[in-house]
Design a protein around this motif. Structure first.
Motif, mmCIF file in Angstrom:
data_model
loop_
_atom_site.group_PDB
_atom_site.id
_atom_site.type_symbol
_atom_site.label_atom_id
_atom_site.label_comp_id
_atom_site.label_asym_id
_atom_site.label_seq_id
_atom_site.Cartn_x
_atom_site.Cartn_y
_atom_site.Cartn_z
ATOM 1 N N THR A 1 0.830 -1.202 0.000
ATOM 2 C CA THR A 1 0.000 0.000 0.000
ATOM 3 C C THR A 1 0.864 1.252 0.000
ATOM 4 O O THR A 1 2.007 1.246 0.453
ATOM 5 C CB THR A 1 -0.933 0.044 1.223
ATOM 6 O OG1 THR A 1 -0.149 -0.035 2.412
ATOM 7 C CG2 THR A 1 -1.942 -1.080 1.178
ATOM 8 N N LEU A 2 0.273 2.316 -0.505
ATOM 9 C CA LEU A 2 0.907 3.620 -0.596
ATOM 10 C C LEU A 2 0.064 4.595 0.218
ATOM 11 O O LEU A 2 -1.130 4.769 -0.045
ATOM 12 C CB LEU A 2 0.971 4.058 -2.068
ATOM 13 C CG LEU A 2 1.425 5.481 -2.390
ATOM 14 C CD1 LEU A 2 2.868 5.695 -1.950
ATOM 15 C CD2 LEU A 2 1.277 5.739 -3.886
ATOM 16 N N SER B 1 -1.453 8.047 1.582
ATOM 17 C CA SER B 1 -1.748 9.388 1.088
ATOM 18 C C SER B 1 -2.002 10.284 2.292
ATOM 19 O O SER B 1 -2.827 9.968 3.156
ATOM 20 C CB SER B 1 -2.975 9.367 0.179
ATOM 21 O OG SER B 1 -3.336 10.679 -0.203
ATOM 22 N N TYR C 1 -5.117 5.108 1.834
ATOM 23 C CA TYR C 1 -4.115 4.218 1.273
ATOM 24 C C TYR C 1 -4.522 3.795 -0.136
ATOM 25 O O TYR C 1 -5.701 3.596 -0.427
ATOM 26 C CB TYR C 1 -3.948 2.966 2.138
ATOM 27 C CG TYR C 1 -3.363 3.239 3.501
ATOM 28 C CD1 TYR C 1 -1.987 3.286 3.690
ATOM 29 C CD2 TYR C 1 -4.191 3.483 4.590
ATOM 30 C CE1 TYR C 1 -1.451 3.554 4.934
ATOM 31 C CE2 TYR C 1 -3.660 3.751 5.847
ATOM 32 C CZ TYR C 1 -2.288 3.785 6.006
ATOM 33 O OH TYR C 1 -1.764 4.057 7.242
ATOM 34 N N GLU D 1 -0.119 -0.180 -4.086
ATOM 35 C CA GLU D 1 1.150 0.196 -4.717
ATOM 36 C C GLU D 1 1.420 -0.749 -5.880
ATOM 37 O O GLU D 1 1.632 -1.951 -5.687
ATOM 38 C CB GLU D 1 2.284 0.107 -3.710
ATOM 39 C CG GLU D 1 3.655 0.391 -4.284
ATOM 40 C CD GLU D 1 4.145 1.804 -4.008
ATOM 41 O OE1 GLU D 1 4.433 2.503 -4.989
ATOM 42 O OE2 GLU D 1 4.232 2.182 -2.839
ATOM 43 N N PRO E 1 2.355 9.939 -6.865
ATOM 44 C CA PRO E 1 2.328 9.235 -5.582
ATOM 45 C C PRO E 1 1.814 10.083 -4.430
ATOM 46 O O PRO E 1 1.404 9.536 -3.405
ATOM 47 C CB PRO E 1 3.791 8.815 -5.365
ATOM 48 C CG PRO E 1 4.594 9.710 -6.250
ATOM 49 C CD PRO E 1 3.718 10.005 -7.421
ATOM 50 N N SER F 1 1.638 4.407 -7.882
ATOM 51 C CA SER F 1 2.912 3.863 -7.422
ATOM 52 C C SER F 1 3.869 4.987 -7.069
ATOM 53 O O SER F 1 3.835 6.063 -7.677
ATOM 54 C CB SER F 1 3.544 2.980 -8.502
ATOM 55 O OG SER F 1 4.740 2.388 -8.027
ATOM 56 N N SER F 2 4.714 4.712 -6.089
ATOM 57 C CA SER F 2 5.810 5.619 -5.753
ATOM 58 C C SER F 2 7.141 5.077 -6.249
ATOM 59 O O SER F 2 8.181 5.692 -6.037
ATOM 60 C CB SER F 2 5.876 5.817 -4.236
ATOM 61 O OG SER F 2 6.111 4.575 -3.581
ATOM 62 N N ASP F 3 7.105 3.927 -6.924
ATOM 63 C CA ASP F 3 8.310 3.255 -7.423
ATOM 64 C C ASP F 3 8.724 3.884 -8.747
ATOM 65 O O ASP F 3 7.973 3.846 -9.729
ATOM 66 C CB ASP F 3 8.019 1.761 -7.601
ATOM 67 C CG ASP F 3 9.247 0.963 -8.022
ATOM 68 O OD1 ASP F 3 10.315 1.566 -8.287
ATOM 69 O OD2 ASP F 3 9.142 -0.279 -8.088
#
Length: 488
Positions: free
Chosen positions: A26-27, A29, A40, A43, A188, A217-219
């Protein structure tokens, strides 16, 4: 629009090949007005990109989506109605995740972008897909030629955090109208806003599986994969100029069609016959719109040398009336910056500007709670200094003196950017003459508003390549095929 609750926070799901789904990670917010976790997002990883691109490829190659404009128009109208029906849920989400004020959600943060969808649905009603070039005689025979416009293919669309709905729909709507299929990734910092569009598409439209895929995604590898994937035909990106350069370089390996909406350092010119009070008010309240997080905002204010101190006082007085705070409060004019990282960047640039010789007239402070920053005016700014050359993306205005109209134009053009600008003058023809000499893609004359779904938006120089919105925005997602046949 479905909303799940996990420990009191909002969640959304990815849309891949017609299915809404979670992933194993999860990412988070954050609510930038408080600094607390708001929700969340799943991700996505590189494997999710590959699956989304494969779905988009199948939808483009194996269905009639690309060749059925009547169906596409129906789907876009369904999307428009669904956005309208879900506007209050989207408004609450945008205020909390983006830090946008309630007033802004009634305009470019939310409701105005809906009209982009309707514009392209309407455009499909009478768009000419074929251009007849007539006949030409070659070696004693008549040859009839024509040009057909076709969808460009699979689109990788990457949007920035500052206006997530505007940026996503300015890519998604024309791409779908053109017949393309899309893999869309939001920023992201604001993943839930972009994923909400995917949920609306899945739940409220007939858009077929695979035509629209929405990721979060933050990747950094996810973005790289989207822009280099061999099955992606078009890349459209909104964000910083440094990242835009990297994307353009990466896409060159497969010669993808790339168009970019990048940064700006736009200048507002007050000519010596301008109403300084009106212009200073416009300049002050413009630069703090969405806490200065707008690529086309005029962040350099060019004034005649003899009026420098007068205008500085007028701007500072206006800044004193800017109400900041809870974005949900209708009285709030300025919300927060998106993150502590961004606020630190803004503050460091202001401190370096003062160390380099600029005068801090007002502002220059972090405001708590959340990620707020005081409206900041820097006077006596050197036009070649960092603060006059680099994009700040915060509520910071640089006041620069000039000697005459030619000098003002020279300073305005003294930038790697060329996105927007403005001029104020009592003489409309003089103002237009200045506007035409400034090398930017958009320009405001005496407060004129150019931003609308039917008007192309984009920049010169390192502010980007290509145009969004208007008929030009549709053409970015089309290829042209020239055909000819021998006629009797």
């Amino acid at each position: 629009m479905s909303t799940q609750e996990v420990a009191g926070t909002v969640t959304r799901r990815l849309l891949v090949d017609g299915l809404l789904r979670e992933t194993g990670q999860t990412l988070a917010s954050l609510d930038p007005a408080t600094g607390e976790v708001y929700g969340y997002a799943p991700e996505a990883g590189v494997a999710d990109v590959d699956e989304a691109v494969a779905a988009a490829r199948r939808a483009f190659d194996d269905t009639n989506w690309a060749t059925n404009p009547r169906f596409r128009r129906r789907c876009l109208n369904q999307l428009y109605r669904a956005l309208r029906d879900n506007v209050e849920d989207l408004r609450a989400l945008t205020i909390a995740e983006v830090g946008a004020t309630r007033a802004l959600t009634q305009g470019n943060q939310l409701e105005s972008p809906f009209e982009i969808v309707r514009f392209y649905a309407d455009l499909l009603g009478d768009f000419e897909w074929t251009e007849d070039l007539g006949n030409v005689e070659i070696r004693g025979q008549q040859h009839h030629r024509w040009v057909e416009k076709e969808a460009a293919g699979v689109v990788a669309a990457i949007a920035a955090y500052n206006y997530p709905h505007q940026l996503a729909l300015a890519k998604l709507a024309p791409a779908l109208a053109a017949g393309c299929t899309v893999v869309l990734k939001g920023a992201p910092d604001t993943p839930l806003s972009t994923l909400s569009l995917g949920e609306i598409i899945a739940n409220h439209t007939e858009i077929p599986a695979g035509v629209v895929n929405v990721l979060a995604s933050s990747d950094i590898e996810v973005g790289k994969r989207m822009t280099t994937h061999p099955d992606v035909d078009v890349v459209t990106f909104t964000g910083s100029t440094p990242v835009g350069r990297e994307i353009m370089a990466a896409a060159s390996a497969t010669l993808k069609k790339v168009f970019l909406e990048l940064g700006g350092k736009s200048a507002m010119i007050l000519l010596d016959d301008a109403d300084y009070t009106t212009a200073a008010t416009f300049a002050a309240f413009s630069v703090v719109t969405h806490a200065g997080q707008g690529c086309a905002l005029t962040t350099r204010l060019l004034v005649p040398a003899q009026a420098h101190d007068q205008v500085a006082e007028l701007v500072a007085a206006n800044f004193a009336h800017v109400h900041h705070g809870d974005p949900n409060d209708p009285k709030t004019y300025m919300g927060p910056l998106i993150s502590e990282k961004q606020r630190d960047k803004v503050h460091a640039m202001v401190q370096r500007a003062v160390a380099a010789g600029a005068t801090l007239v007002t502002g220059g402070q972090k405001l708590d709670p959340g990620f707020f920053y005081a409206p900041t005016l820097l006077a006596n700014v050197d036009p070649d200094s960092e603060i006059a050359q680099e994009e700040v993306f915060g509520p910071v205005l640089a006041l620069i003196s000039y000697t005459d109209d030619d000098d003002a134009v020279r300073i305005a053009n003294n930038s790697i950017y060329g996105l927007s600008g403005a001029v104020f003058s009592a003489d409309a023809e003089r103002a237009k003459a200045v506007a035409r000499r400034v090398r930017t893609g958009t320009f405001s004359i005496n407060g004129g508003n150019y931003f609308h779904p039917d008007a192309p938006f984009g920049g010169y120089k390192q502010s980007g390549i290509g145009r969004e919105m208007g008929t030009d925005g549709l053409e970015e997602f089309l290829e042209r095929k020239t055909l000819a046949e021998v006629v009797a």
